[in-house]
Motif scaffolding. Structure first.
Motif, PDB file in Angstrom:
ATOM      1  N   GLY A 139      12.616  92.037  62.726  1.00 53.15           N
ATOM      2  CA  GLY A 139      12.529  90.758  62.039  1.00 53.15           C
ATOM      3  C   GLY A 139      11.441  90.766  60.983  1.00 53.15           C
ATOM      4  O   GLY A 139      10.415  91.434  61.120  1.00 53.15           O
ATOM      5  N   ARG A 149       8.908  87.289  62.673  1.00 54.93           N
ATOM      6  CA  ARG A 149       8.544  87.289  64.098  1.00 54.93           C
ATOM      7  C   ARG A 149       9.271  88.440  64.797  1.00 54.93           C
ATOM      8  O   ARG A 149      10.207  88.220  65.586  1.00 54.93           O
ATOM      9  N   GLU A 167      10.177  88.616  68.625  1.00 52.89           N
ATOM     10  CA  GLU A 167      11.253  87.808  69.198  1.00 52.89           C
ATOM     11  C   GLU A 167      12.585  88.443  68.837  1.00 52.89           C
ATOM     12  O   GLU A 167      12.765  88.891  67.693  1.00 52.89           O
ATOM     13  N   ARG A 190      13.707  86.864  62.954  1.00 55.18           N
ATOM     14  CA  ARG A 190      13.548  87.527  64.236  1.00 55.18           C
ATOM     15  C   ARG A 190      14.271  88.875  64.231  1.00 55.18           C
ATOM     16  O   ARG A 190      15.164  89.122  63.414  1.00 55.18           O
ATOM     17  N   LYS A 226      10.481  86.637  75.390  1.00 55.29           N
ATOM     18  CA  LYS A 226      10.605  86.800  73.944  1.00 55.29           C
ATOM     19  C   LYS A 226      12.046  87.086  73.513  1.00 55.29           C
ATOM     20  O   LYS A 226      12.311  87.280  72.325  1.00 55.29           O
ATOM     21  N   ALA A 245      18.654  84.107  64.923  1.00 51.40           N
ATOM     22  CA  ALA A 245      17.625  85.022  64.433  1.00 51.40           C
ATOM     23  C   ALA A 245      16.798  84.420  63.305  1.00 51.40           C
ATOM     24  O   ALA A 245      15.698  84.904  63.029  1.00 51.40           O
ATOM     25  N   THR A 297      13.775  78.924  65.135  1.00 43.36           N
ATOM     26  CA  THR A 297      12.537  78.970  65.918  1.00 43.36           C
ATOM     27  C   THR A 297      12.767  78.531  67.365  1.00 43.36           C
ATOM     28  O   THR A 297      11.871  78.665  68.196  1.00 43.36           O
TER      29      THR A 297
END
Length: 556
Positions: A306, A309, A312, A364, A394, A524, A527
């Motif tokens: 990602g 993030r 995640e 992500r 995660k 993806a 949040t």
């Protein structure tokens, strides 16, 4: 968190306007021609049925890694594209298989293969049960939440339990028993053998019936012959029953007649609350020789990190394995597994191509996970779920593919386990954008929710979505589709005849994969962490995971 369909659709509108070209490019990367190419390779005789720990596995893993590397994806497990899965391979010698039942009225012997299939999960070269008392335990279920205990008032330690497949809700159609016609996990053979072992039984036999099992006897015979695999554990599986197995319904009828019992009457009694186990006054004996091998199989993992993030992750899964080769079969002995699951594995590669066609990665990470040994009891996914590369807290969601649509475009999309998680809202929005609609599993009695790899992730709390092909064919309608599906199960499922067919209409699979892409793309780039619905058995696990992820760090 609860997401309304309207909110998700509103959220999709600006995204579609701003990024129409990149999304269209990703969609256009998924084509019938691409799918057909991958399926033909994976389901070819050269891949020898893709059995774990075989030359077919080597070819499959090599092919998948090469395809992921060509797309520019990174290794998904540190510096490796594979995750080693330690397995024990147990191969029974059919010529050694003996099963006998004795009673006051005489004795019966059951032929291995066409009357009985049995095995051991214990890692021993020779296994036997001798003179074990037999007890009919109804459905073999202990379910406190349903007020049900088939083992109440009976001690089966060292005995042989005989039980029915599925659960009382299916048998009666009574919506107040369990979940009515929809199979619960208590109806699955995996649970029944687990519970029999917890009760201390020496042997456990399930009576096969095509309707409640969801497949004909030929599937039992094909699935439990040849090498069988189990995850390695410190106990060497000594906590399992010494003998596990199935009986044909006709063989079971003969057994109950020997006991002076009427199987039809006992079936009816077993479906009523308050059923009490029935001693059969028979003695069971069985023996088997095995060859045991400690092997290493591989999950294959490829990662698109990602951009914001990367810790995640959204995971796409499909199992690459099938049943390998059975040299004892005359003629065609290769279980090619074209629909099951070369199609899903090809879909995984197609989705990887779609995501790598984007001008930039999502916020992500996206992990493409091809797992091993699904056909042996979801072993590869179970291993990843308990030895994860990305921690569960995660992991945003798992999207699973197992047997893509080869019949052409459908108006609907089937959600296996509809209503369990908030991922249904994402699926509904993506389906509506295609002018389609969601439907629950049209065959809930077959227990598909417990038969594919998403279930391994659900059991550890991770929301997992299993979309299946729809049934409302745009040209032929639902009855036609259900007839074609039934024909596949009867003629081809877990048989060497599950081969690639040039007549397949893969346009439906392409549409489904584009829907899979849209769901994963939104997850993806979001949040949120979707959750299970309130009251579902996995909700508490997920709540603990998210609490752990959002808790402030402790100070020394």
């Amino acid at each position: 968190m609860r997401l309304s369909l309207c909110c998700i659709l509103i959220g999709l509108l600006p995204l579609a306007c701003q990024t129409a070209d990149p999304i269209r490019t990703a969609h256009e990367a998924i084509t019938p021609e691409l799918l057909a190419e991958h399926i033909q390779v994976l389901a070819s005789d050269a891949f020898l049925g893709r059995a774990p720990a075989s030359p077919g596995e080597e070819k499959t893993v090599t092919y998948l890694v090469e395809q992921f590397q060509t797309l520019g994806l990174r290794p998904g497990n540190g510096d490796r594209y594979t995750q080693e899965v330690p397995l024990s391979e147990i191969t029974a010698d059919p010529s050694s298989a003996q099963m006998e039942v004795r009673g006051r009225r005489g004795r019966l012997q059951f032929r291995y293969g066409d009357e009985a299939m049995f095995w051991t999960k214990r890692l021993v070269s020779d296994v036997s049960v001798t003179g074990s008392d037999m007890v009919f335990v109804g459905y073999g279920i202990v379910a406190p939440e349903y007020g049900w205990n088939d083992y109440a008032g009976v001690d089966v330690r060292g005995k042989t339990v005989v039980m029915l497949v599925n659960d009382p809700g299916y048998a009666t159609g009574d919506s107040t028993l369990f979940t009515g016609r929809a199979m619960t996990y208590y109806g699955r053979w995996t649970y029944k053998f687990e519970e029999a072992a917890r009760q201390g039984a020496a042997a456990a036999l399930i009576i096969h019936e095509t309707g409640p099992a969801g497949y004909p006897w030929a599937v039992v015979e094909g699935s439990w012959s040849g090498p069988q695999f189990t995850l390695v554990n410190a106990q060497q599986n000594r906590d399992r029953c010494a003998i596990e197995g199935w009986l044909t319904y006709e063989a079971a009828q003969r057994l109950f007649e020997l006991a002076g019992q009427d199987l039809t009457q006992l079936k009816a009694a077993a479906a009523r609350p308050g059923f009490q186990a029935v001693p059969l006054n028979l003695r069971f004996s069985a023996s088997l020789r095995n060859t045991i091998r400690e092997v290493r199989s591989q999950n294959v993992l490829a990662l698109l990190p990602g951009r914001e993030r990367p810790d995640e992750v959204v995971i796409y899964t499909a199992h690459w394995d099938h049943l390998g080769v059975d040299p004892s079969l005359p003629g065609d002995s290769i279980y090619n597994g074209a629909l099951d699951n070369a199609t899903g594995t090809a879909g995984l590669l197609a989705l990887a191509r779609a995501f790598t066609a984007l001008p930039e990665p999502p916020a992500r990470s996206v992990l493409f996970l091809a797992v091993t040994a699904e056909e042996q009891g979801l072993l590869g996914s179970a291993y990843y779920a308990t030895h994860p590369v990305f921690p569960p807290e995660k992991t945003v969601a798992v999207l699973n593919m197992d047997g893509l649509n080869v019949l052409g475009p459908m108006r609907d999309v089937t959600v296996i386990g509809y209503g369990l998680s908030e991922l249904d809202d994402y699926a509904a929005a993506a389906a509506e954008a295609q002018g389609r609609y969601l439907r629950p599993d049209p065959e809930p009695e077959k227990g598909y929710y417990y038969r594919s790899d998403h279930f391994s992730f659900a059991r550890v709390g991770i929301p997992a979505l299993y979309l299946d092909a729809g049934i409302d064919h745009v040209t032929h309608g639902s009855e036609w589709t259900l007839a074609r599906r039934a024909e596949y199960v009867e003629r081809h499922y877990h048989k060497p005849s599950d081969e690639y067919d040039p007549a397949w209409d893969l346009r439906g699979a392409v549409e489904d994969l584009r829907l899979f892409f849209d769901i994963g793309y939104r997850l993806a780039n979001g949040t949120d962490f979707p959750n299970w619905r309130e009251g579902t058995p996995f909700r508490a696990l997920r709540d603990r995971q998210r609490a752990q992820a959002t808790a402030p760090p402790t100070t020394p």
